[in-house]
Design an enzyme around this catalytic site. Structure first.
Site, PDB file in Angstrom:
ATOM      1  N   PHE A 134       0.814  -1.193  -0.004  1.00 26.13           N
ATOM      2  CA  PHE A 134      -0.018   0.046   0.029  1.00 26.13           C
ATOM      3  C   PHE A 134       0.886   1.206   0.100  1.00 26.13           C
ATOM      4  O   PHE A 134       1.660   1.294   0.804  1.00 26.13           O
ATOM      5  CB  PHE A 134      -0.892   0.262   1.122  1.00 26.13           C
ATOM      6  CG  PHE A 134      -1.672   1.198   0.957  1.00 26.13           C
ATOM      7  CD1 PHE A 134      -2.975   1.114   0.348  1.00 26.13           C
ATOM      8  CD2 PHE A 134      -1.691   2.464   2.010  1.00 26.13           C
ATOM      9  CE1 PHE A 134      -4.048   2.482   0.150  1.00 26.13           C
ATOM     10  CE2 PHE A 134      -2.404   3.530   1.902  1.00 26.13           C
ATOM     11  CZ  PHE A 134      -3.602   3.468   0.950  1.00 26.13           C
ATOM     12  N   ASP A 219       9.166   2.364   1.700  1.00 23.95           N
ATOM     13  CA  ASP A 219       8.046   3.146   2.346  1.00 23.95           C
ATOM     14  C   ASP A 219       7.906   2.978   3.845  1.00 23.95           C
ATOM     15  O   ASP A 219       7.425   1.711   4.163  1.00 23.95           O
ATOM     16  CB  ASP A 219       6.763   2.613   1.476  1.00 23.95           C
ATOM     17  CG  ASP A 219       5.433   3.551   1.853  1.00 23.95           C
ATOM     18  OD1 ASP A 219       5.555   3.984   3.021  1.00 23.95           O
ATOM     19  OD2 ASP A 219       4.633   3.552   0.932  1.00 23.95           O
ATOM     20  N   LYS A 248       2.548  10.017   8.022  1.00 24.04           N
ATOM     21  CA  LYS A 248       1.748   9.262   9.194  1.00 24.04           C
ATOM     22  C   LYS A 248       2.119   9.969  10.525  1.00 24.04           C
ATOM     23  O   LYS A 248       2.097  11.136  10.896  1.00 24.04           O
ATOM     24  CB  LYS A 248       1.840   8.052   9.466  1.00 24.04           C
ATOM     25  CG  LYS A 248       0.937   7.158   8.401  1.00 24.04           C
ATOM     26  CD  LYS A 248      -0.271   6.589   8.552  1.00 24.04           C
ATOM     27  CE  LYS A 248      -1.112   6.208   7.577  1.00 24.04           C
ATOM     28  NZ  LYS A 248      -0.678   5.098   6.461  1.00 24.04           N
TER      29      LYS A 248
HETATM   30  C1  LIG Z   1      -0.874   5.338   4.929  1.00 24.79           C
HETATM   31  C2  LIG Z   1       0.002   4.982   4.042  1.00 24.79           C
HETATM   32  C3  LIG Z   1       0.420   5.508   2.756  1.00 24.79           C
HETATM   33  C4  LIG Z   1      -0.287   6.847   2.521  1.00 24.79           C
HETATM   34  O1  LIG Z   1      -0.237   7.844   3.017  1.00 24.79           O
HETATM   35  P1  LIG Z   1      -1.184   9.126   2.949  1.00 24.79           P
HETATM   36  O2  LIG Z   1      -0.661  10.247   4.020  1.00 24.79           O
HETATM   37  O3  LIG Z   1      -2.608   8.596   3.192  1.00 24.79           O
HETATM   38  O4  LIG Z   1      -1.179   9.688   1.691  1.00 24.79           O
HETATM   39  C5  LIG Z   1       1.506   5.349   2.142  1.00 24.79           C
HETATM   40  N1  LIG Z   1       2.284   4.310   2.360  1.00 24.79           N
HETATM   41  C6  LIG Z   1       2.202   3.401   3.402  1.00 24.79           C
HETATM   42  C7  LIG Z   1       2.737   2.127   3.824  1.00 24.79           C
HETATM   43  C8  LIG Z   1       0.957   3.803   4.435  1.00 24.79           C
HETATM   44  O5  LIG Z   1       0.674   3.107   5.298  1.00 24.79           O
END
Ligand SMILES: *Cc1c(COP(=O)(O)O)cnc(C)c1O
Length: 405
Positions: A134, A219, A248
């Protein structure tokens, strides 16, 4: 205002693209939130990990108040102290490099895509990502995201992304071509069901990227900022990425994202090649600096390790007691419980008992309490889960008896 009025306003005026439960939250402190009627909830999934050091942490709130009196925003055509200090802080905790600031995880990933494309352009423009990953909701980020449900209906998707199974090195190696410029992954797949990368796999990916001059993007939007018992999750694996993305909990509750790149590649983004109006504002940077200060001064990473090991001990006890718990996975204070049944009902029963958790992939319960969580709060959460699992067992048994009769 009556909480039903609030819900009504959403119904009438807010685009309905979220699954919401009818809970109107008004206040938060540490691991607790309170609804509009003053009912207290134990929050084991604080804002999808955004409130990583707890709701309304004193240091963050104070820093925001202080900064708000001075300057809210300046454009990135000028300098301000806290953006420089925050970049230095992030680099101090990660690897020699430079930082681009933005406002969310998807934007941080977009910045990473643009950086590696600029490097590889025009011949090397493919980015390999993982199944069940994700990476956010922009068009490029959903394309990188290895889950069809986030892509369907939004075609045509941008090209240049290839998905391979996670934790499968041979599949990854097979997918690498002369066009591959980057490999992107989460060290622990969050939305994908709390799936931890295998150590040997991670080491092999690092080696492959090094040998083939491929850029390794991690990520860490969900796993960063102490969540897994180290400031950044990659440190658990004894490797270093070339690019890391954050958001986050980076701002302790305030929106901020960052793309961190190794020195050798960071300078590819020259004036005019990439930008965002709000990125790295004084307010966001002040909140983030206060978040780092809280983590450092209050030894919250240490707590993530200790509380995390206690959490896993208790969750593994639950697994031994309840056959519906198939597997307990995770690291630090990032935990997933894979169930043999759908998790929706469990989630709802926990909510009734004032425990907020998450369920992903249909049958994986996800717990990510704030780094300040205490043993007795873990006990309370585990006790509620125990109760709900027992209840679920009753329901399953009753159904079976019904079938047998
Ligand atoms: C939540 C999340 C995102 C997206 O972040 P947003 O601030 O909602 O755009 C990207 N990568 C990971 C692993 C996430 O958990």
């Amino acid at each position: 205002m009556d909480y039903r009025k609030t819900i009504r306003l959403y119904y009438d005026y807010v685009i309905n693209c979220y699954t919401r439960v009818p809970l109107v939250l008004e206040r938060g402190k540490g691991t607790r939130v309170w609804d509009a009627q003053g009912v207290e909830y134990l929050d084991f999934f604080p804002g999808w990990a955004v409130s990583g050091i707890g709701h309304c942490h004193r240091r963050v709130v104070e820093a925001i108040k202080r900064q708000a009196e001075e300057l809210l925003h300046v454009s990135n055509n000028y300098y301000h102290e806290s953006q420089g200090l925050l970049a230095e802080k992030i680099i101090h905790h990660s690897f020699p490099g430079k930082v681009f600031f933005c406002n969310s995880g998807a934007e941080a990933n977009e910045a990473a895509f643009k950086l590696v494309r600029k490097i590889g352009n025009p011949s090397r423009n493919e980015i390999i990502t993982m199944d069940r990953s994700f990476h956010g909701r922009t068009l490029a980020a959903v394309t990188a995201t290895g889950q069809k449900k986030y892509q369907e209906g939004f075609e045509p998707l941008p090209g240049g992304f290839v998905n391979v199974p996670f934790n499968d090195f041979e599949a990854l190696e097979r997918a690498v071509t002369p066009k591959t410029i980057a490999i992107m992954m989460e060290p622990i797949q969050g939305e994908g069901g709390v799936r931890v990368a295998d150590h040997p796999y991670m080491a092999s990916v690092r080696r492959l990227c090094h040998d083939k001059k491929i850029i390794l993007i991690l990520d860490e939007v969900q796993t960063g900022m102490g969540r897994t018992g180290r400031m950044f999750c990659y440190k658990n694996f004894g490797i270093e990425p070339d690019v890391m993305t954050l958001a986050k909990s980076l701002g302790g509750g305030f929106p901020i994202g960052a793309m961190v790149a190794k020195k050798e590649i960071a300078d590819v983004l020259t004036p005019g090649t990439h930008a965002t109006t709000f990125g790295g504002s004084p307010l966001a940077c002040a909140a983030s600096l206060a978040t780092f200060e809280a983590i450092e001064k209050e030894k919250l990473i240490n707590n993530a390790v200790i509380a995390g090991s206690y959490l896993f001990k208790r969750l593994n006890e639950l697994k031994r007691q309840h056959v519906i718990v198939k597997e307990v996975r995770g690291l630090g204070l990032m935990a997933g419980l894979e169930l043999t049944i759908e998790g929706k009902n469990i989630y709802e029963e926990c909510l009734k008992r004032k425990l907020l958790i998450n369920c992903t992939q249909g049958n994986v319960l996800r717990l990510m309490p704030a780094l300040v969580v205490k043993e007795k709060e873990i006990d309370r959460a585990v006790q509620i889960l125990d109760e709900v699992f027992s209840l679920e067992k009753e329901i399953v048994l009753t159904k079976e008896r019904g079938k047998a009769a």
